[in-house]
Scaffold this motif. Sequence first.
Motif, short mmCIF file in Angstrom:
data_model
loop_
_atom_site.label_atom_id
_atom_site.label_comp_id
_atom_site.label_asym_id
_atom_site.label_seq_id
_atom_site.Cartn_x
_atom_site.Cartn_y
_atom_site.Cartn_z
N ASP A 1 0.60 -0.95 -0.10
CA ASP A 1 -0.02 -0.09 -0.25
C ASP A 1 1.50 1.36 0.01
OD1 ASP A 1 -2.39 -2.07 -0.05
OD2 ASP A 1 -2.01 -1.22 2.46
N LEU B 1 -2.81 13.14 6.19
CA LEU B 1 -3.64 11.67 6.09
C LEU B 1 -3.76 11.51 4.60
CD1 LEU B 1 -5.78 12.23 8.53
CD2 LEU B 1 -3.64 10.98 8.61
N LEU B 2 -2.99 10.41 4.17
CA LEU B 2 -3.54 9.94 2.52
C LEU B 2 -4.08 9.57 1.97
CD1 LEU B 2 -1.36 8.66 0.15
CD2 LEU B 2 -2.47 6.12 1.32
N GLU B 3 -5.77 9.72 3.06
CA GLU B 3 -7.04 10.09 2.27
C GLU B 3 -7.10 11.38 1.70
OE1 GLU B 3 -6.22 8.44 4.76
OE2 GLU B 3 -6.78 6.39 4.64
N THR B 4 -6.71 12.56 2.69
CA THR B 4 -6.27 13.72 2.29
C THR B 4 -6.01 14.12 1.12
OG1 THR B 4 -6.38 14.50 5.54
CG2 THR B 4 -6.04 16.32 3.47
N TRP C 1 -5.52 12.11 -0.96
CA TRP C 1 -6.31 11.49 -2.77
C TRP C 1 -8.01 12.99 -2.95
CZ3 TRP C 1 -7.35 6.52 -0.55
CH2 TRP C 1 -6.86 5.14 -0.60
N ALA C 2 -7.96 13.91 -2.56
CA ALA C 2 -8.61 14.51 -2.17
C ALA C 2 -8.01 15.88 -3.73
CB ALA C 2 -9.11 15.87 -0.75
N GLY D 1 -4.72 6.00 -4.92
CA GLY D 1 -5.34 4.40 -4.96
C GLY D 1 -6.12 3.85 -5.73
#
Length: 528
Positions: free
Chosen positions: A9, A298-301, A303-304, A461
């Motif tokens: 990942d 954060l990785l999710e942040t 991604w935006a 991702g």
Amino acid sequence: MTRLRVIADPFVASPSTGVRIRDRIKGITAADEQVLRLVGEHLGRLASADLARRVHDGFDHDSERWADRKRDLTPLSSSRWAGSITKATNDQWSLARRAQHAHVQSLRAGVAMIRHRLSLPVGERGSRGQPGGYRSQQEWHAKSRRLVTHEARLAAVEADRAARHVSVVRGGKRLLRKRHNLGAAGLTVAQWRQEWEASRWFISADGESGKRCGNETIRVTSDGEVSLRLPTPLAHLTNAPHGRYVLGGRIAFAHRGDEWRDRVAANQAVAYRIHHNPGKDRWYLDASWRRKDTPVALLETLWAGEVIGADMNADHLAAWRLDPHGNPTGKPRTFTYGLTGTATHRDAQVRHALTRLLHWATDTGAKAIAVEDLDFNGSKTREHHGHRKRFRHLVSGMPTSRLRARLLAMATDTGIAVIAVDPAYTSRWGAQHWQKPTTTPTRKTTRHEAAAIAIGRRALGHRIRRRTAPPRQHQTDAAGHRNLQAGSGTRGREEARQPGPGPRTRSVAPTESVRGQPGDPTPFGAAH
């Protein structure tokens, strides 16, 4: 059927926490140079003796022996000089131990690869990423002799490691070997001696918060005045109160000067190191400190927002900007660098390429740069790639560690995150799925630019493979099959597809021919 390796990942790399700047001390007088030479030689002898003592202790070293070493050095220097020497000695021993482990792993890999290739018939081709046998009987014999040499080296290094003994050269093994090749190095005996002595001097002191200007041993004021606390045997050379010597030269940091002055004014810890370059006959001062811990995004942040995928190569960086959905936008960019010349010139080339990459990321509003988490320690051995000398030179020439360290440090200053992805199949799948679709009549997409798209999609991702396109007329018979159909081993994949009972819509009742006999269950889609 070849099994694919497991893809790790992506993760956000930790930001850089250390800062080091360097500038020349201008205006050094003859008296200043004499004092610096005496201090460097005296502390260098103490550091050499302390290193020999630390190597002798090996794994038996503990906090009590560390205190004993510092206690013995204090009367010959000072308490702070002794602390700096012992700490540098411990760091050097730890680094030598890690290098010894890496050397053992490299020798083991080389021995295993030679044994594997010697066991194969001469001329046998390799398969599945493994090299085959040697090309000729002459090469097989030469490699058998090389195997004996490798095994002898491996036995010697493993014996030292089992005995918990490490070899450390103060001044550097590379400079030591130049003594036997002065003609190739372009040095005379006197020039080599000057470089050797200068490299073994020790004028380094750790910082201490709360003390004046952040360092009590080597003090540098905000206006550039440099002063040293002289060791006890050289106290007669002082020209200032409290056993200090003030240099006539001044220092003015052009790079990060404002940040350094803020730390000095706040009495925050700053470590200094004074060293001499005999070739240019110049004195330099290095200042280093540790910045506050920067929170990891954060990785999710990330991604935006948009991400720039960068593919690293031996002479350039290929980059492409991707939107949050993984689609390449705009045109790709190439940032070249040369790795010829001196080490300083090569480092400057890498910094210049990364500077242009970060400026482009800042102008486009990208919040992260995606790179491969490369590690060529295992594949740099000459035995793995056999006679492919050009490929070995290509892999060895890639500045992986230098680029990684520089990118983290420079990206932290600009507020851009670095996402590391698994490098497996990025070049192959990028060329397979993205090189042709992104090629235009006026510009052909390179394999490296397609790999940059694959790296960026993996960081976001997404899958590297493009989404299956639907038929143009929404009819399989008119537009042909989709891009992704049943596998070659699926039964009936080439046969005509028979329609099921009943019409294609549920609004019309089935005909009598397909209604069935009384008592039969109602077929799917029939009207009730």
